[in-house]
Design a protein around this motif. Structure first.
Motif, PDB file in Angstrom:
ATOM      1  N   HIS A  43      33.722  63.989  14.820  1.00  0.00           N
ATOM      2  CA  HIS A  43      34.524  65.213  14.813  1.00  0.00           C
ATOM      3  C   HIS A  43      33.738  66.251  15.599  1.00  0.00           C
ATOM      4  O   HIS A  43      32.736  66.790  15.112  1.00  0.00           O
ATOM      5  N   TYR A  44      34.179  66.484  16.823  1.00  0.00           N
ATOM      6  CA  TYR A  44      33.475  67.406  17.707  1.00  0.00           C
ATOM      7  C   TYR A  44      34.014  68.821  17.543  1.00  0.00           C
ATOM      8  O   TYR A  44      35.210  69.017  17.299  1.00  0.00           O
TER       9      TYR A  44
ATOM     10  N   HIS B  55      32.333  57.260  14.368  1.00  0.00           N
ATOM     11  CA  HIS B  55      33.542  58.085  14.417  1.00  0.00           C
ATOM     12  C   HIS B  55      33.083  59.542  14.372  1.00  0.00           C
ATOM     13  O   HIS B  55      32.164  59.880  13.614  1.00  0.00           O
TER      14      HIS B  55
ATOM     15  N   TYR C 121      33.851  67.757   9.545  1.00  0.00           N
ATOM     16  CA  TYR C 121      34.232  66.794   8.506  1.00  0.00           C
ATOM     17  C   TYR C 121      34.816  65.535   9.137  1.00  0.00           C
ATOM     18  O   TYR C 121      35.756  65.601   9.925  1.00  0.00           O
ATOM     19  N   VAL C 122      34.247  64.395   8.787  1.00  0.00           N
ATOM     20  CA  VAL C 122      34.835  63.103   9.153  1.00  0.00           C
ATOM     21  C   VAL C 122      34.716  62.174   7.956  1.00  0.00           C
ATOM     22  O   VAL C 122      33.689  62.151   7.266  1.00  0.00           O
TER      23      VAL C 122
ATOM     24  N   LYS D 247      39.720  59.803   8.731  1.00  0.00           N
ATOM     25  CA  LYS D 247      40.281  61.143   8.671  1.00  0.00           C
ATOM     26  C   LYS D 247      39.339  62.106   9.384  1.00  0.00           C
ATOM     27  O   LYS D 247      38.144  62.155   9.071  1.00  0.00           O
ATOM     28  N   ILE D 248      39.876  62.866  10.315  1.00  0.00           N
ATOM     29  CA  ILE D 248      39.093  63.841  11.071  1.00  0.00           C
ATOM     30  C   ILE D 248      39.507  65.241  10.630  1.00  0.00           C
ATOM     31  O   ILE D 248      40.659  65.632  10.799  1.00  0.00           O
ATOM     32  N   GLY D 249      38.585  65.995  10.044  1.00  0.00           N
ATOM     33  CA  GLY D 249      38.888  67.347   9.580  1.00  0.00           C
ATOM     34  C   GLY D 249      39.530  67.347   8.209  1.00  0.00           C
ATOM     35  O   GLY D 249      39.983  66.324   7.698  1.00  0.00           O
TER      36      GLY D 249
ATOM     37  N   ASP E 124      38.170  72.998  11.020  1.00  0.00           N
ATOM     38  CA  ASP E 124      38.399  71.812  11.830  1.00  0.00           C
ATOM     39  C   ASP E 124      38.057  72.094  13.286  1.00  0.00           C
ATOM     40  O   ASP E 124      37.581  71.213  14.003  1.00  0.00           O
TER      41      ASP E 124
ATOM     42  N   CYS F 258      29.694  65.601   6.283  1.00  0.00           N
ATOM     43  CA  CYS F 258      30.152  66.989   6.277  1.00  0.00           C
ATOM     44  C   CYS F 258      28.981  67.925   6.599  1.00  0.00           C
ATOM     45  O   CYS F 258      27.871  67.731   6.105  1.00  0.00           O
TER      46      CYS F 258
ATOM     47  N   GLY G 193      34.369  71.342  13.887  1.00  0.00           N
ATOM     48  CA  GLY G 193      33.846  69.981  13.835  1.00  0.00           C
ATOM     49  C   GLY G 193      32.922  69.729  12.669  1.00  0.00           C
ATOM     50  O   GLY G 193      31.751  69.413  12.862  1.00  0.00           O
TER      51      GLY G 193
ATOM     52  N   GLY H 170      29.528  69.800  14.997  1.00  0.00           N
ATOM     53  CA  GLY H 170      29.923  68.410  15.219  1.00  0.00           C
ATOM     54  C   GLY H 170      29.290  67.465  14.226  1.00  0.00           C
ATOM     55  O   GLY H 170      28.115  67.605  13.863  1.00  0.00           O
TER      56      GLY H 170
END
Length: 260
Positions: A56-57, A54, A92-93, A78-80, A87, A109, A90, A65
């Motif tokens: 977060h780009y 999963h 935090y996931v 949860k993304i961001g 956010d 993170c 990119g 990222g």
């Protein structure tokens, strides 16, 4: 559970990262600094070493990222975390594993670096100011382990040349005080230091690409597992893989005595 700043996931893959991950046998793996967007990767790294990823780009191409892999499917992702400036970068996931009677998260993170100048150092302080209350609130409702590149060496034993870096980003008094507060007032645990409270040269996870820093082991400990106390108590062993270099960081693996 593994954390690794890959300094470009495609570059790290070309240096054997995927093959190493397959041999590591991790159940969870957090990556930072992917330096790619989904369109660049074309699904190439959606699954690594039997784990689904999963991501977060960052909006900015070739920048930042994070990724988070798990062998077991999470109940939620949860993304961001701030809905704003960071956010877009990119950083935090979070995978959640919630069952009746237990709420647990793994987070990957990537903290900003302030080494390029005052503007980015100011951004780093804004990030810390926003992340602290988020983690404090999260701790009040669930157990979690945050793995990532924190870009802060907390103590003098966390870097080789601490005297020469007192005024440099990553070892500034304000940054170190933030870490002290997180590990004190907020009650999180630096899991590596729980297991190896006095380690110095063997604890480093990042080396500059200049001046033969890696060969001379002139390093910093920037990559952390930060856990709520109940999970930190379940940590058994830690290893920092330095035999082969996938990026300017080394993977940090900690075995925890619990199941997802």
């Amino acid at each position: 559970m593994v954390t690794l700043n890959v300094n470009g996931i495609r570059s790290a893959a070309n240096k054997g990262f995927v093959e190493w991950a397959e041999s590591a046998g991790a159940d969870c793996m957090g990556l930072q600094e992917l330096k790619a967007q989904a369109v660049d990767l074309g699904g190439r790294f959606d699954r690594v070493a039997g784990m689904d990823g999963h991501f977060h780009y960052a909006q900015k191409k070739g920048y930042s990222g994070v990724g988070l892999y798990g062998r077991k499917a999470p109940s939620d992702v949860k993304i961001g975390f701030d809905g704003d400036e960071f956010d877009a970068e990119g950083r935090y996931v979070e995978m959640r594993y919630d069952t009746p009677g237990r709420r647990f998260s793994v987070i990957s993170c990537y903290f900003p670096s302030g080494s390029s100048g005052e503007e980015r150092q100011s951004a780093k302080y804004r990030f810390l100011d926003r992340l602290y209350p988020h983690l404090a609130a999260l701790k009040a409702e669930r157990e979690f382990v945050l793995v990532g590149d924190v870009n802060i060496a907390h103590q003098q034993i966390d870097l080789k040349n601490w005297k020469g870096n007192l005024k440099n980003s990553g070892f500034l008094p304000e940054e170190r005080a933030w870490m002290t507060r997180l590990l004190g007032e907020a009650g999180l645990v630096d899991v590596y230091r729980r297991l190896h409270p006095d380690a110095t040269d063997t604890s480093y996870t990042w080396w500059s690409n200049r001046g033969q820093a890696y060969a001379k082991n002139v390093g910093w400990r920037l990559d952390y597992h930060l856990a709520t106390p109940g999970l930190a108590d379940k940590a058994r062993t830690v290893s920092i893989y330095k035999e082969r270099k996938f990026s300017d960081h080394a993977p940090v693996t900690i075995d925890y005595d619990f199941t997802l």
